[in-house]
Each structure stands twice: as C-alpha cells, then as structure tokens.
Enzyme design. Structure first.
Site, mmCIF file in Angstrom:
data_model
loop_
_atom_site.group_PDB
_atom_site.id
_atom_site.type_symbol
_atom_site.label_atom_id
_atom_site.label_comp_id
_atom_site.label_asym_id
_atom_site.label_seq_id
_atom_site.Cartn_x
_atom_site.Cartn_y
_atom_site.Cartn_z
ATOM 1 N N HIS A 142 77.850 47.505 71.845
ATOM 2 C CA HIS A 142 78.806 46.502 71.464
ATOM 3 C C HIS A 142 79.212 45.241 72.203
ATOM 4 C CE1 HIS A 142 79.395 48.869 67.711
ATOM 5 N NE2 HIS A 142 79.541 49.809 68.594
ATOM 6 N N ASP A 153 72.000 57.969 71.025
ATOM 7 C CA ASP A 153 72.753 57.262 70.035
ATOM 8 C C ASP A 153 73.136 56.005 70.728
ATOM 9 O OD1 ASP A 153 73.884 56.151 67.902
ATOM 10 O OD2 ASP A 153 75.626 57.701 67.676
ATOM 11 N N GLY A 201 80.696 53.775 69.317
ATOM 12 C CA GLY A 201 79.558 53.586 70.114
ATOM 13 C C GLY A 201 79.755 53.083 71.590
ATOM 14 N N ASP A 242 72.213 55.547 59.208
ATOM 15 C CA ASP A 242 72.715 55.874 60.208
ATOM 16 C C ASP A 242 73.964 54.964 60.339
ATOM 17 O OD1 ASP A 242 73.057 57.612 62.709
ATOM 18 O OD2 ASP A 242 73.145 55.615 63.502
ATOM 19 N N HIS A 253 73.075 60.937 59.060
ATOM 20 C CA HIS A 253 74.445 60.861 59.752
ATOM 21 C C HIS A 253 75.393 61.659 58.896
ATOM 22 C CE1 HIS A 253 77.420 58.198 61.871
ATOM 23 N NE2 HIS A 253 78.237 58.685 60.948
#
Ligand code: DOR
Length: 430
Positions: free
Chosen positions: A309, A305, A324, A152, A179
C-alpha cells in the site's frame, strides 16, 4: 549462453536430490547436474557453502497493476520478487480495473514480458469487478493464459455463484482460489477476536468467520470435483476442516502465509498498521495449528500475500488502515530464521513448499531442476545474518511487521531463464 554453478548443495525434492554438485544452465534451460562439470561456460558461479534450489514460486502476490500503480507496479513488484529470491509470482486480480476479462490478462502478460524481472502468472477474477454478482468470462481468460481464478481480497459470498463458478471450471482444468472469510463478520472487525482485541478495545473478527466459509468451499470442491485452493489459512478450525476434506479425497489444496506461520495477534498491541491483514493475525493456538497443518501437508505451500500500500495509506490509525503489507523481500529470511533454524522444517521441506509444490499445484513450468526445465534457480545462504530494513526495499510499499527483525538466512542470487536478476541483494534486468 552457459552458466555453470559450482559446488553448491543442490536441494531439489522433485528428484529427491540433496547433494553437493555442479549445475549447468544452457540457453534458458537446465542442462545437467553432475558431481563435477568442466569449467567451460560463459560464466562460472562459485556456490560453495550455498544451497542451490529450483526457483521459488509465490502463488499469492498483489502487483496492483493495472490501475493502482501508486502502490506497486509489475516492474517494482517483480524487482521485489527478484530481491527476495522468487523467480515466479502469481498476481491477484483485485486491480483497477479488476483482471476480469481476457484483454486484461493478455495486457498483464505482455507488460510482464516487457517490464518484469521475474516470471508473472496471472490469476483472473471469478466475478465481474470482483463484485460477487455475475460470473466473469473465465473461459476466455483461461484461453488468454490465466492460471487460476479468485476474487481475492473479497470472498464470493453467494454459495450458489461459487457452485456455478466451480461447475463452469470443470471443463477448463483451472483451480478456484478462495479468500475464505464470511464477509458479514469481516466487514466490521479490525483484528482477530480474542483476549488481545478485548484488552485493546478493538472490534474483532471471530475465527468462525473463516471456518464457516472454508467448510462451504470444501463441500463445493467435493460436490463438483473442481480443484479449490484455500488462500491464507489462518484458523485452527479451517486447518481441521481441510484435513478432513483431503482425507475424503476432495480436490482441496491450501496455503499458509509467512505471517500466519510466524506472528500472533500480540503483534497488534502497538497498533502498528503493518499488522493489519486479512485474514487477521490470530492467537498462538491458531498459529500452532497452521504450523502443524503445514508440517503434515494439510497446507501445501508457503506464500506471502505480498500486499503493498502507499505509505500514506498505511500511515493512519489502526482501524482506518487497509489490510496488507509487503512480504516478497522478507519471506525467505523469515522462513529460514523462524522455521528452519528453529528445527521446525528442513531445507528440503522449505524448497518443496516454496518451489516444487506450488509448480505442481497450479501446473506451472519450474519447481524442478530436471534437465529441460526452465533455468529458474534460487541460491540461498542459510547462514547469512541480516536485519530487515524497509528503506532498502524495492517494493513501493514499505510497511512490514518484520521491520528491524534480525534474520539468519537469505536469498543471495536469483536466476530467471538462465540469467541473474539478483546477485548479493542487487537487482538487475535479465
Ligand atoms: O491483507 C490482505 N491484503 N489480504 C488480502 O486478501 C488482500 C490484500 C490486499 O489486496 O491488500
């Protein structure tokens, strides 16, 4: 230790249950459900007006440990899960080093037992270092407790390698999670290719990048008989291909993320880097198809998901930001607001897609309140109103496209192995 949860609406699709009743948890297991259970317990919790469900399971989470603790750790990621009403997370292997050998799998399981607030299931990498060149020792990792395998964050580009991985897994009864995006298209785009990307002048990623890859994955599943689970489905074409694969009886399952169900590429107009995700947020027709796929069971489960960060990594210009954002603390609220209160899904369907089905798909304990099952419980207040405030998040990542969203519905308690790990938004150790 006995915990008695009184007068809640118990919704447990695994046993076709939707009724007001009492639930007794004893020594880490579900002991009993009955109309009334006498108040003889170490603690009695009044759940009047609340929904009591088997603990929610999020099969797509990035905990970033080992190696990327500046973004998240097992401790902070599982605190975020507890805060969001999630009792089990499955963590992805794109860490540093990648989770590509048994010692890393056992290390994470041990760290999770010591530092985790919720259950952690480990997903191992398909290829060494997620580099897509050489198969990782999936057999060893399966023996060490890895529940599934994925690269992923990246797509296994070589169809031959993917086929070998699927053949290898035939003897281990563990799914591959794909993915699915053709990397050639993906590498130089920043958002969904369409009218909005054209207007913004930002290079797009066409939806066909996903469709091509998903068709290949389905064909490999059909050919080998190995269960392939398609991660974060975001294109109408992919939904259609998965529907056809399932109709043929191929062992394919799939997930939808909360963001691909509730946001379109219109959200990228302000260049908010929280809207940069892989696969990208797509146009309304794709979102409608993903929602329809979820409704009719083509897509089996809802995941986040959760991809935190460090704030300074996201606080850059749109095209430079990593993909993300953190979803564990908003998923229940957004799903209840945008999918339940709009009449799109019932509470039974939500509990099924966020608890029962995830457990069944990956053979995990939980996903049921049958006597003897783990005492993992999520308690929801479907009417509670609140506003998403990232400053209150437990996760280290603060980026979210839902910042300031007014939600209706919240997880108000999270119970793992019969003990509270969150009550009224406050996280506590078991
Ligand atoms: O948006 C995403 N971020 N998608 C992925 O598949 C990977 C993830 C990450 O690791 O940051």
């Amino acid at each position: 230790m006995k915990l008695l949860i009184k007068k809640g609406r118990i919704i447990d699709p695994s046993q076709n249950l939707n009724e007001v009743a009492d639930l007794l948890l004893e020594d880490g297991k579900v002991a009993k459900i009955a109309k009334t259970i006498p108040d003889k317990a170490d603690r009695v919790y009044d759940a009047t007006g609340k929904v009591v469900a088997p603990g929610f399971i999020d099969l797509h989470v990035h905990l970033r440990e080992p190696g990327v603790e500046a973004k998240e750790s097992i401790e902070t990621g599982t605190m975020a899960a507890a805060a969001g009403g999630i009792t089990t997370v499955a963590c992805m292997p794109n860490t540093d080093p990648a989770i590509d050998r048994s010692i890393v799998v056992s290390g994470i399981r041990e760290r999770a037992r010591e530092n985790g607030y919720v259950n952690v299931a480990v997903i191992g990498a398909i290829t060494v270092g997620e580099e897509g060149k050489q198969l990782a020792e999936m057999g060893d990792m399966a023996k060490a407790g890895a529940i599934a395998f994925s690269d992923d964050g990246r797509c296994v580009q070589s169809s031959r390698l993917l086929l070998h991985a699927a053949e290898y897994l035939q003897s281990f009864d563990r799914p591959l999670i794909s993915h699915s995006i053709d990397q050639e298209f993906n590498n130089d785009g920043y958002m969904h290719e369409g009218a909005v990307s054209a207007q913004l002048g930002v290079k797009g990623i066409p939806s066909i990048a996903e469709d091509i890859s998903v068709s290949r994955d389905c064909i490999v599943a059909g050919y080998t008989g190995t269960h392939i689970h398609i991660a974060h489905v975001a294109s109408a074409g992919a939904v259609d291909i998965i529907r056809q694969a399932k109709a043929k009886g191929w062992p394919v399952t799939a997930e939808a993320t909360v963001h691909h169900l509730t946001l379109t590429d219109e959200a990228c107009r302000g260049f908010d880097t929280a809207t940069r995700v892989s696969p990208p947020l797509r146009s309304q027709e794709h979102v409608d198809a993903v929602r329809q796929g979820l409704k009719d069971g083509t897509l089996d489960i809802i995941v986040t998901d959760h991809a935190p960060h460090a704030p300074h990594h996201k606080d850059v210009e749109f095209t430079k930001a990593p993909n993300g954002f953190c979803g564990l603390e908003t998923s229940v609220g957004v799903v209840l607001t945008d999918l339940y209160h709009t009449g799109f899904l019932s509470l039974d369907e939500i509990v099924d897609k966020m608890s029962c089905r995830p457990a069944a798909l990956f053979h995990l304990p939980g996903g049921t309140l049958n006597p003897g099952a783990p005492a993992d419980v999520t308690i929801l207040d479907p009417e509670q109103e609140w506003t998403v405030d990232p400053d209150k998040f437990y996760t280290k990542g603060k980026a979210t496209p839902y910042k300031g969203k007014h939600c209706k519905g919240k997880a108000v308690a999270t119970i793992v192995a019969g003990q509270f790990v969150m009550e009224d938004g406050v996280v506590c150790k078991k």
